[in-house]
Write a protein that holds these residues in place. Structure first.
Motif, PDB file in Angstrom:
ATOM      1  N   UNK A   4      75.031  43.218  49.965  1.00  0.00           N
ATOM      2  CA  UNK A   4      74.043  43.291  51.024  1.00  0.00           C
ATOM      3  C   UNK A   4      72.764  43.347  50.606  1.00  0.00           C
ATOM      4  N   UNK A   5      72.616  44.657  50.264  1.00  0.00           N
ATOM      5  CA  UNK A   5      71.023  45.008  49.651  1.00  0.00           C
ATOM      6  C   UNK A   5      70.389  44.103  48.865  1.00  0.00           C
ATOM      7  N   UNK A   6      71.384  43.666  47.518  1.00  0.00           N
ATOM      8  CA  UNK A   6      70.778  42.613  46.610  1.00  0.00           C
ATOM      9  C   UNK A   6      70.337  41.296  46.993  1.00  0.00           C
ATOM     10  N   UNK A   7      71.310  40.912  48.302  1.00  0.00           N
ATOM     11  CA  UNK A   7      71.199  39.601  48.875  1.00  0.00           C
ATOM     12  C   UNK A   7      69.841  39.745  49.909  1.00  0.00           C
ATOM     13  N   UNK A   8      69.460  40.721  50.414  1.00  0.00           N
ATOM     14  CA  UNK A   8      68.549  40.894  51.278  1.00  0.00           C
ATOM     15  C   UNK A   8      67.237  41.020  50.535  1.00  0.00           C
ATOM     16  N   UNK A   9      67.239  41.744  49.285  1.00  0.00           N
ATOM     17  CA  UNK A   9      65.958  41.804  48.496  1.00  0.00           C
ATOM     18  C   UNK A   9      65.672  40.329  47.785  1.00  0.00           C
ATOM     19  N   UNK A  10      66.841  39.687  47.546  1.00  0.00           N
ATOM     20  CA  UNK A  10      66.615  38.369  47.014  1.00  0.00           C
ATOM     21  C   UNK A  10      66.039  37.289  48.080  1.00  0.00           C
ATOM     22  N   UNK A  11      66.434  37.557  49.446  1.00  0.00           N
ATOM     23  CA  UNK A  11      65.815  36.651  50.410  1.00  0.00           C
ATOM     24  C   UNK A  11      64.303  37.129  50.698  1.00  0.00           C
ATOM     25  N   UNK A  12      64.109  38.409  50.499  1.00  0.00           N
ATOM     26  CA  UNK A  12      62.870  38.568  50.605  1.00  0.00           C
ATOM     27  C   UNK A  12      61.707  38.327  49.684  1.00  0.00           C
ATOM     28  N   UNK A  13      62.204  38.162  48.663  1.00  0.00           N
ATOM     29  CA  UNK A  13      61.548  37.631  47.292  1.00  0.00           C
ATOM     30  C   UNK A  13      60.365  38.636  46.841  1.00  0.00           C
ATOM     31  N   UNK A  14      60.790  39.755  47.086  1.00  0.00           N
ATOM     32  CA  UNK A  14      59.592  40.854  46.773  1.00  0.00           C
ATOM     33  C   UNK A  14      60.156  41.665  45.754  1.00  0.00           C
ATOM     34  N   UNK A  15      59.354  42.069  44.872  1.00  0.00           N
ATOM     35  CA  UNK A  15      59.910  43.262  43.865  1.00  0.00           C
ATOM     36  C   UNK A  15      60.196  44.414  44.329  1.00  0.00           C
ATOM     37  N   UNK A  16      59.542  45.050  45.472  1.00  0.00           N
ATOM     38  CA  UNK A  16      59.677  46.306  46.025  1.00  0.00           C
ATOM     39  C   UNK A  16      60.190  46.320  47.436  1.00  0.00           C
ATOM     40  N   UNK A  17      61.309  46.360  47.324  1.00  0.00           N
ATOM     41  CA  UNK A  17      62.084  46.463  48.786  1.00  0.00           C
ATOM     42  C   UNK A  17      62.799  47.774  48.732  1.00  0.00           C
TER      43      UNK A  17
END
Length: 280
Positions: free
Chosen positions: A120-133
């Motif tokens: 879940x977290x890796x998916x959300x981070x990939x969706x947001x496309x930002x380095x720092x999430x």
């Protein structure tokens, strides 16, 4: 009881757990939508079983919801008589809503199990496309349920956290539309555009009817938004998972008290510790 990811998330339609072309295509679609207006909805992200489980969990802790009935502006700040009377910071609206704080949702409950699915977290981070999430570090607000009943809603506001991930769990019989004005804060406060939304003259407002099981990714720090008043006896439940761009961030004490009815020592210790300069 522990559940596996297939029990909770519709992985056939949303393959967040497997690297490959299907996941890459899904993320590309999300990037395009977020770039356009800061909001995307993944319909039927949860399985029917997950919806039933989380609804039952919300019902079981609904009595702990902090209800508040007051008047707030879009920034959750106090009135400043030095400003022009028509300034959006001086525009206050009735707010009637309730939040079930995060410390009532256990690690073994279905809501946190959804959040803790390894992919879940890796998916959300990939969706947001930002380095720092980072996950919101606020112990009262990292995983919460917004509960609203007959006549309630939420007036126009900005979020404290940069990104908000919501799961629609249960709708009222009528009302409860999610309405937002995309990217008003793309380059500063933009008080003129905020005023147009508050006056009802803006052409930027988008309305969404979210259904149980829908996952919404929303940049609520930058887009003015509200929930329209509800009608009917059934409660509206929406789960909120919050992410930010800085580690160890928590809510401001005044706003935390407004939303959850209490503050913890961590809110006082970390007050004002954030990099942006927005007034809330």
């Amino acid at each position: 009881m522990r559940f596996d990811a297939n029990t909770l998330i519709n992985l056939d339609q949303f393959p967040i757990h497997s690297d490959g072309a299907a996941r890459d295509a899904l993320i590309a679609q999300i990037h395009s939508k977020l770039a356009k207006d800061g909001c995307v909805v993944l319909k039927q992200f949860l399985t029917p079983m997950a919806i039933r489980l989380v609804t039952a969990e919300a019902d079981s802790v609904a009595r702990y919801a902090h209800r508040s009935f007051n008047r707030t502006n879009a920034y959750f700040t106090t009135d400043d008589p030095a400003l022009d009377p028509d300034d959006p910071r001086r525009r206050f609206f009735d707010r009637s809503n309730a939040f079930i704080p995060a410390d009532h949702f256990t690690k073994t409950g279905p809501l946190r199990q959804i959040h803790d699915v390894p992919a879940f977290d890796p998916f959300i981070k990939a969706c947001l496309g930002q380095q720092h999430v980072y996950r919101y570090a606020d112990p009262l607000a990292d995983v919460i349920v917004n509960m609203a009943e007959e006549g309630e809603g939420f007036p126009w506001h900005f979020d404290t956290n940069n990104f908000t991930i919501t799961l629609a769990i249960q709708n009222a019989e009528e009302g409860g539309l999610f309405q937002y004005a995309p990217n008003i804060r793309r380059s500063g406060e933009n008080f003129d555009a905020v005023k147009q939304v508050l006056d009802g003259t803006s052409d930027k407002v988008v309305s969404l009817a979210l259904e149980p099981g829908d996952l919404q990714i929303f940049k609520g720090r930058y887009s003015l938004h509200r929930v329209s008043p509800l009608r009917g006896e059934r409660k509206r439940y929406v789960a909120i998972f919050s992410y930010v761009e800085e580690p160890n961030m928590v809510g401001a004490p005044e706003r935390t008290k407004q939303l959850y009815g209490r503050v913890l020592p961590i809110h006082l210790e970390r007050a004002g510790q954030r990099a942006d300069r927005y007034i809330d």
